[in-house]
Design a protein around this motif. Structure first.
Motif, PDB file in Angstrom:
ATOM      1  N   ARG A 244      39.030  50.972  69.467  1.00 55.25           N
ATOM      2  CA  ARG A 244      39.926  49.922  69.003  1.00 55.25           C
ATOM      3  C   ARG A 244      39.871  48.690  69.893  1.00 55.25           C
ATOM      4  O   ARG A 244      39.756  47.563  69.426  1.00 55.25           O
ATOM      5  N   SER A 245      39.942  48.929  71.195  1.00 57.63           N
ATOM      6  CA  SER A 245      39.932  47.786  72.105  1.00 57.63           C
ATOM      7  C   SER A 245      38.588  47.071  72.033  1.00 57.63           C
ATOM      8  O   SER A 245      38.504  45.864  72.235  1.00 57.63           O
ATOM      9  N   LEU A 247      36.864  46.648  69.314  1.00 57.03           N
ATOM     10  CA  LEU A 247      36.915  45.784  68.132  1.00 57.03           C
ATOM     11  C   LEU A 247      37.499  44.423  68.500  1.00 57.03           C
ATOM     12  O   LEU A 247      36.940  43.374  68.181  1.00 57.03           O
ATOM     13  N   ASP A 248      38.622  44.461  69.182  1.00 56.56           N
ATOM     14  CA  ASP A 248      39.278  43.212  69.556  1.00 56.56           C
ATOM     15  C   ASP A 248      38.403  42.377  70.474  1.00 56.56           C
ATOM     16  O   ASP A 248      38.244  41.170  70.282  1.00 56.56           O
ATOM     17  N   ALA A 249      37.830  43.052  71.454  1.00 61.28           N
ATOM     18  CA  ALA A 249      37.016  42.333  72.435  1.00 61.28           C
ATOM     19  C   ALA A 249      35.808  41.701  71.763  1.00 61.28           C
ATOM     20  O   ALA A 249      35.479  40.521  72.010  1.00 61.28           O
ATOM     21  N   GLU A 251      35.488  40.894  68.661  1.00 64.46           N
ATOM     22  CA  GLU A 251      35.989  39.819  67.804  1.00 64.46           C
ATOM     23  C   GLU A 251      36.113  38.539  68.626  1.00 64.46           C
ATOM     24  O   GLU A 251      35.681  37.456  68.213  1.00 64.46           O
ATOM     25  N   THR A 252      36.714  38.674  69.789  1.00 62.63           N
ATOM     26  CA  THR A 252      36.882  37.521  70.669  1.00 62.63           C
ATOM     27  C   THR A 252      35.535  36.891  71.015  1.00 62.63           C
ATOM     28  O   THR A 252      35.341  35.686  70.890  1.00 62.63           O
ATOM     29  N   VAL A 277      31.724  45.185  64.313  1.00 65.97           N
ATOM     30  CA  VAL A 277      32.226  43.818  64.126  1.00 65.97           C
ATOM     31  C   VAL A 277      31.081  42.883  63.741  1.00 65.97           C
ATOM     32  O   VAL A 277      31.208  42.054  62.826  1.00 65.97           O
TER      33      VAL A 277
ATOM     34  N   TRP B 304      37.418  52.360  62.338  1.00 63.06           N
ATOM     35  CA  TRP B 304      38.563  51.702  61.725  1.00 63.06           C
ATOM     36  C   TRP B 304      38.234  51.337  60.310  1.00 63.06           C
ATOM     37  O   TRP B 304      37.197  50.754  60.074  1.00 63.06           O
TER      38      TRP B 304
END
Lengths: 368, 368
Positions: A244-245, A247-249, A251-252, A277, B304
């Motif tokens: 999950r983390s 994915l966010d990273a 994305e950034t 991603v 996800w």
DNA sequence: CCACTTACGGGTAACGCTATCAATGTGCCG
DNA sequence: CGGCACATTGATAGCGTTACCCGTAAGTGG
């Protein structure tokens, strides 16, 4: 009540139990004309035995082809050899390989392994240690991420059990450890990306309170420094080792004005997330973006393209760890003193798979 | 001579030898209010013990976290049972959970587990069995996919070792097995999709030579038949349990003129692949497409959205399997006769996560 | 030659478990 | 209702080894 003879038969007749043909210490003692105790002393190499006596015993041992019964020996207190293995995160692939190694070594040296799962809370961790102690563990091995836990380490220090941590970067603290050189591995991976022509490399950090994260980050930045390339601070984003983390990273990183040509994630889960991603954004991996991970867990080969990553010889590390605890226990018993902790480094390897290519429009990679 | 009291102190005070904290059979006996002998009987799974007594002992065992001392056991005459565990596919998450279960039970009953990895070739499989036999294994447990292997089963039959297969659908053949009802689970999952309003459901089959594949497929088709819905043959595509095969299968399903509103993959890896393909095609999961898997392996929660899937209690199954082999070995020894194989069903559960929703434009799902 | 340490070796009691058999309790048959 | 088979549980005795504690013999200094 009527007459009862609760006399337990003739006490002289020893013929009650089965007869296993093995020669015992008693046979040797009789033949050598000494007491069993003396035989034991000789066999165990203790000193206070006259050479003549020793020789006689040795002769008898040889003649009878005597070899001590390990079960009896360990029962009598020689070495307990029950060691505990605490795990918290059933991180599938890692745990499985770890267990394979530990089990294998355990059956080889005939020690007993006691598994103990624990919750990731302070109470849970301390409870697990206490439970293990209560069950008679003589030592403990700790796979990650528990090997970083203050609670566990603290509780273990209190109990005074020899401890070996695996894959932690934190050395000392009274526990021995078995690990790879995360720093060097990370440098090597970074340099590998350099040789392919990458210069804009995004880095997804690991969980900030695990030592390995820090080592891996240091390896990355120092590679940049040594190569003389500029490292854009925006390229370093925080992650926490979870998919999950990641994915966010990712994305950034992939929404920056100037996107990286490669992403180096601190573990495979986050690397896999980065691939996901990228795909969702219509980027081809490795055509538009190279992605590399760390650990070579199963997810690295369960996605497409398969990940280039750093492989830790987990199974071997578990074997070494088990070996170290057993040794530590032995020392602990004999000397009773403080066991000095050791730092055992094992070799990693860079596994090249399909998730990496030279960046588009880059010069052909320099020959290595 | 001066006064000598060679009296061995107060005989009541047992405090002479070292104190290893381990809980012994005596502790358990006291707590359960029975004799050590009875505890021994329960722990060793002998029969002539009243259920109530057995339960009390088991409770005490659990409460004290007791595990028998193998040294004492083997010294006392019962040779330590060594049981083999052959695995081929280091399918990470599965193996790990399996090992945890097996190990846990192993330390409880104090049997020794011998791990043996084997190549997926006929020679490799047969070799592994022979090696285990040579090492003195008294029984074997087989996790999938080996439990389906003719070579392994055949070689085991030759050796005459009690065998327990886990998660195979193939029962009989001289081996006992522990499994879930794949057929029923598959039906239940299909019906669940029905209740949400799905009617066009793509099915990705598993490897054709594994029994579980067939059971799962049967469950799917029979659910359709019983519900009276029409099943388009184009909705059934072949897969082989690998992520890669899932990519191809999903690709096929999602390029049909009339795409499905849901995909039911025969395992999680293929379901994960389906999610990946959907994303690459710009489909939202679960908005545009629901995806469900089977097995609840780690990948189910590492992507996800997380996968709705069928969970097998792998750890528990391994425990049961180990238990069955141990019993089989004991019977084998006592009676010497043929052990009758048993088919042990354990309960699965349908885990609902984020990868499923009602199809767009469908009526609200019927209340359950 | 005596008090005193040290080396040597023996006796005894566990270590934790199970095999064996005795002692209960239970139910069934005549 | 005696008695006998059978199910259930307990008591006792080791399994082979080492830890602990003491004697005894041998060496040492005064």
């Amino acid at each position: 009540m009527m007459a009862r003879t609760s006399e337990p038969l003739d006490p002289k007749r020893p013929s009650s139990r089965k007869q296993r043909g093995a020669t015992t210490i008693l046979d040797v003692a009789r033949r050598a004309g000494v007491s069993p105790m003396t035989v034991s002393r000789v066999v165990n190499g203790e000193k206070n035995v006259r050479p003549a006596t020793r020789a006689a015993v040795l002769a008898a041992v040889k003649a009878l082809n005597y070899s001590p019964n390990p079960a009896a020996r360990s029962l009598a207190g020689a070495e307990a050899a029950r060691i505990g293995l605490i795990y918290s995160n059933p991180s599938a692939s890692y745990l499985s390989e770890f267990l394979v190694g530990a089990l294998d070594e355990a059956s080889r040296t005939s020690v007993q392994i006691m598994l103990e799962k624990c919750e990731a809370t302070s109470a849970g961790e301390r409870g697990a240690v206490r439970k293990l102690v209560a069950s008679g563990a003589a030592g403990v091995i700790l796979p990650p991420p528990l090997c970083e836990s203050h609670d566990v380490l603290d509780e273990l220090r209190i109990s005074g059990l020899p401890t070996v941590a695996v894959a932690t970067g934190r050395f000392g603290k009274g526990a021995s450890c078995v690990r790879i050189n995360d720093y060097a591995a990370s440098r090597e991976m970074t340099n590998y990306l350099f040789t392919l022509g990458h210069r804009r490399i995004g880095f997804i950090k690991g969980h900030p309170n695990q030592t390995a994260s820090i080592e891996r980050e240091k390896g990355f930045t120092s590679a940049f420094a040594d190569a003389g390339f500029k490292l854009d601070p925006a390229m370093m984003v925080q992650g926490y080792f979870s998919y999950r983390s990641g994915l966010d990273a990712a994305e950034t990183l992939l929404t920056l004005k100037q996107v990286p040509t490669a992403i180096f994630a601190s573990n495979d889960d986050m690397a896999a997330a980065a691939v996901s991603v990228a795909h969702r954004k219509g980027l081809d991996v490795p055509g538009d973006l190279s992605v590399v991970g760390f650990d070579d867990t199963s997810i690295a080969t369960n996605i497409w393209p398969e990940l280039t990553t750093i492989r830790q010889p987990i199974t071997a590390m578990a074997e070494v760890a088990l070996d170290l605890v057993v040794q530590a226990i032995r020392n602990h018993k004999r000397s009773g003193g403080e066991a000095k902790s050791v730092d055992h480094l094992v070799t990693y390897s860079l596994i090249k798979r399909g998730s990496v290519a030279s960046p588009k429009g880059a010069p052909k990679p320099a020959a290595e």
